[in-house]
Write a protein that holds these residues in place. Structure first.
Motif, PDB file in Angstrom:
ATOM      1  N   VAL A  97       0.852  -1.196   0.000  1.00  0.00           N
ATOM      2  CA  VAL A  97       0.000   0.000   0.000  1.00  0.00           C
ATOM      3  C   VAL A  97       0.888   1.246   0.000  1.00  0.00           C
ATOM      4  N   PRO A  98       0.776   2.112  -1.000  1.00  0.00           N
ATOM      5  CA  PRO A  98       1.678   3.265  -1.113  1.00  0.00           C
ATOM      6  C   PRO A  98       1.727   4.150   0.125  1.00  0.00           C
ATOM      7  N   GLU A  99       0.580   4.355   0.772  1.00  0.00           N
ATOM      8  CA  GLU A  99       0.550   5.222   1.961  1.00  0.00           C
ATOM      9  C   GLU A  99       1.345   4.614   3.114  1.00  0.00           C
ATOM     10  N   VAL A 100       1.317   3.308   3.211  1.00  0.00           N
ATOM     11  CA  VAL A 100       2.116   2.625   4.232  1.00  0.00           C
ATOM     12  C   VAL A 100       3.592   2.813   3.943  1.00  0.00           C
ATOM     13  N   ARG A 101       3.987   2.602   2.702  1.00  0.00           N
ATOM     14  CA  ARG A 101       5.391   2.720   2.334  1.00  0.00           C
ATOM     15  C   ARG A 101       5.883   4.158   2.507  1.00  0.00           C
ATOM     16  N   ALA A 102       5.065   5.121   2.120  1.00  0.00           N
ATOM     17  CA  ALA A 102       5.478   6.524   2.239  1.00  0.00           C
ATOM     18  C   ALA A 102       5.768   6.888   3.695  1.00  0.00           C
ATOM     19  N   ARG A 103       4.898   6.441   4.583  1.00  0.00           N
ATOM     20  CA  ARG A 103       5.094   6.778   5.991  1.00  0.00           C
ATOM     21  C   ARG A 103       6.335   6.104   6.558  1.00  0.00           C
ATOM     22  N   LEU A 104       6.481   4.811   6.298  1.00  0.00           N
ATOM     23  CA  LEU A 104       7.602   4.085   6.885  1.00  0.00           C
ATOM     24  C   LEU A 104       8.933   4.458   6.259  1.00  0.00           C
ATOM     25  N   VAL A 105       8.942   4.740   4.974  1.00  0.00           N
ATOM     26  CA  VAL A 105      10.188   5.181   4.330  1.00  0.00           C
ATOM     27  C   VAL A 105      10.653   6.499   4.944  1.00  0.00           C
ATOM     28  N   ALA A 106       9.728   7.402   5.211  1.00  0.00           N
ATOM     29  CA  ALA A 106      10.089   8.676   5.842  1.00  0.00           C
ATOM     30  C   ALA A 106      10.699   8.442   7.217  1.00  0.00           C
ATOM     31  N   MET A 107      10.124   7.519   7.983  1.00  0.00           N
ATOM     32  CA  MET A 107      10.664   7.184   9.297  1.00  0.00           C
ATOM     33  C   MET A 107      12.048   6.570   9.167  1.00  0.00           C
ATOM     34  N   GLN A 108      12.210   5.679   8.206  1.00  0.00           N
ATOM     35  CA  GLN A 108      13.498   5.016   8.006  1.00  0.00           C
ATOM     36  C   GLN A 108      14.582   6.018   7.617  1.00  0.00           C
ATOM     37  N   ARG A 109      14.258   6.949   6.757  1.00  0.00           N
ATOM     38  CA  ARG A 109      15.241   7.949   6.344  1.00  0.00           C
ATOM     39  C   ARG A 109      15.647   8.831   7.513  1.00  0.00           C
ATOM     40  N   GLN A 110      14.719   9.113   8.401  1.00  0.00           N
ATOM     41  CA  GLN A 110      15.033   9.919   9.578  1.00  0.00           C
ATOM     42  C   GLN A 110      16.029   9.185  10.476  1.00  0.00           C
ATOM     43  N   ILE A 111      15.809   7.890  10.662  1.00  0.00           N
ATOM     44  CA  ILE A 111      16.722   7.089  11.485  1.00  0.00           C
ATOM     45  C   ILE A 111      18.093   6.990  10.819  1.00  0.00           C
ATOM     46  N   ILE A 112      18.106   6.743   9.522  1.00  0.00           N
ATOM     47  CA  ILE A 112      19.359   6.620   8.778  1.00  0.00           C
ATOM     48  C   ILE A 112      20.136   7.929   8.799  1.00  0.00           C
ATOM     49  N   GLY A 113      19.422   9.043   8.867  1.00  0.00           N
ATOM     50  CA  GLY A 113      20.056  10.356   8.808  1.00  0.00           C
ATOM     51  C   GLY A 113      21.076  10.621   9.897  1.00  0.00           C
ATOM     52  N   ASP A 114      20.997   9.886  10.995  1.00  0.00           N
ATOM     53  CA  ASP A 114      21.958  10.073  12.080  1.00  0.00           C
ATOM     54  C   ASP A 114      23.288   9.386  11.785  1.00  0.00           C
ATOM     55  N   GLY A 115      23.345   8.626  10.687  1.00  0.00           N
ATOM     56  CA  GLY A 115      24.597   8.012  10.228  1.00  0.00           C
ATOM     57  C   GLY A 115      24.987   6.758  10.985  1.00  0.00           C
ATOM     58  N   GLY A 116      26.076   6.127  10.507  1.00  0.00           N
ATOM     59  CA  GLY A 116      26.630   4.964  11.173  1.00  0.00           C
ATOM     60  C   GLY A 116      25.660   3.822  11.358  1.00  0.00           C
ATOM     61  N   ILE A 117      25.147   3.281  10.264  1.00  0.00           N
ATOM     62  CA  ILE A 117      24.086   2.286  10.385  1.00  0.00           C
ATOM     63  C   ILE A 117      24.121   1.263   9.255  1.00  0.00           C
ATOM     64  N   VAL A 118      23.732   0.039   9.587  1.00  0.00           N
ATOM     65  CA  VAL A 118      23.519  -1.017   8.604  1.00  0.00           C
ATOM     66  C   VAL A 118      22.014  -1.228   8.525  1.00  0.00           C
ATOM     67  N   VAL A 119      21.476  -1.121   7.324  1.00  0.00           N
ATOM     68  CA  VAL A 119      20.016  -1.193   7.146  1.00  0.00           C
ATOM     69  C   VAL A 119      19.680  -2.350   6.218  1.00  0.00           C
ATOM     70  N   GLU A 120      18.663  -3.124   6.589  1.00  0.00           N
ATOM     71  CA  GLU A 120      18.256  -4.238   5.739  1.00  0.00           C
ATOM     72  C   GLU A 120      16.778  -4.162   5.410  1.00  0.00           C
ATOM     73  N   GLY A 121      16.465  -4.619   4.178  1.00  0.00           N
ATOM     74  CA  GLY A 121      15.078  -4.606   3.737  1.00  0.00           C
ATOM     75  C   GLY A 121      14.959  -5.086   2.307  1.00  0.00           C
ATOM     76  N   ARG A 122      14.030  -4.474   1.586  1.00  0.00           N
ATOM     77  CA  ARG A 122      13.803  -4.866   0.197  1.00  0.00           C
ATOM     78  C   ARG A 122      13.901  -3.689  -0.775  1.00  0.00           C
ATOM     79  N   ASP A 123      13.953  -2.490  -0.252  1.00  0.00           N
ATOM     80  CA  ASP A 123      14.032  -1.312  -1.131  1.00  0.00           C
ATOM     81  C   ASP A 123      15.024  -0.292  -0.596  1.00  0.00           C
ATOM     82  N   ILE A 124      16.002  -0.749   0.175  1.00  0.00           N
ATOM     83  CA  ILE A 124      16.932   0.193   0.797  1.00  0.00           C
ATOM     84  C   ILE A 124      17.827   0.853  -0.249  1.00  0.00           C
ATOM     85  N   GLY A 125      18.459   0.031  -1.075  1.00  0.00           N
ATOM     86  CA  GLY A 125      19.362   0.578  -2.088  1.00  0.00           C
ATOM     87  C   GLY A 125      18.656   1.272  -3.229  1.00  0.00           C
ATOM     88  N   THR A 126      17.410   0.878  -3.496  1.00  0.00           N
ATOM     89  CA  THR A 126      16.675   1.468  -4.624  1.00  0.00           C
ATOM     90  C   THR A 126      15.876   2.701  -4.249  1.00  0.00           C
TER      91      THR A 126
END
Length: 211
Positions: A97-126
């Motif tokens: 569901v696009p609305e689900v992905r939009a919300r969670l991607v925004a949260m994920q980018r906020q967490i990643i923004g602090d740097g120094g992290i290994v992230v796993e999923g299905r659309d991280i690199g893309t």
């Protein structure tokens, strides 16, 4: 680190994060948490509009400690419940569901923004972090992936796991929004013949070589 179910992303990502003293984020757990909440609140998952309408409601908090990754929904620890059969069988539908992905991607980018992290999923690199210093796409044969999942789940069978993984692959790779695919510039790592320590060692070699 991206890849299909059973390729070894979670264990490898946590191991690499611990070895390098970095944070760790399991984005799949966030989609599972959203799915758990939808199921708990009786949302009709077959109705994408109904899922979209309520996607902003749950408060999802994801920890980043590789030794003890935590996931909470509305203050409730759901690390156990989100791994149950009900969530596992429904998460791909909710994640599409696009609305689900939009919300969670925004949260994920906020967490990643602090740097120094290994992230796993299905659309991280893309999608989530296409600018990442190192993008890895883990793969494994269908048989190896099913065997790993079968070892984790009591009372299951290889046939059942292969069928479940095939269904998950089909849903994840054909969804309209952010389908599973290997990112441009990613390194493909086939883990079929490798144990966990060997996968971690190979990723650490790539980190040293490319960053």
């Amino acid at each position: 680190m991206d890849g299909p179910s059973g390729s070894g992303k979670s264990s490898a990502s946590r191991g690499v994060a611990k070895a390098l003293g970095l944070r760790y984020l399991d984005t799949g757990a966030m989609y599972r948490a959203m799915t758990w909440w939808m199921l708990e609140h009786g949302v009709d998952l077959a109705d994408a509009g109904a899922v979209a309408a309520r996607a902003a409601e749950p408060e999802i908090s994801s920890g980043t400690d590789p030794d003890s990754p935590a996931i909470h929904v509305d203050g409730v620890d759901v690390a156990g419940p989100i791994r149950g059969d009900a969530v596992t069988g429904a998460v791909s539908v909710v994640a599409a569901v696009p609305e689900v992905r939009a919300r969670l991607v925004a949260m994920q980018r906020q967490i990643i923004g602090d740097g120094g992290i290994v992230v796993e999923g299905r659309d991280i690199g893309t999608v989530v972090a296409p600018e990442a210093e190192l993008k890895i796409y883990l793969t494994a044969s269908a048989e190896a992936r099913a065997a790993r999942r079968n070892a984790e789940l009591a009372g299951s069978t290889m046939e059942a796991q292969q069928a479940a993984l095939a269904r998950r692959d089909r849903l994840d790779s054909t969804r309209r929004t952010d389908p599973l695919s290997m990112a441009d510039g990613a390194v493909e790592l086939d883990t079929t013949a490798l144990n966990l320590d060997e996968v971690i060692a190979e990723v650490l070699r790539l980190v040293k070589e490319r960053t």
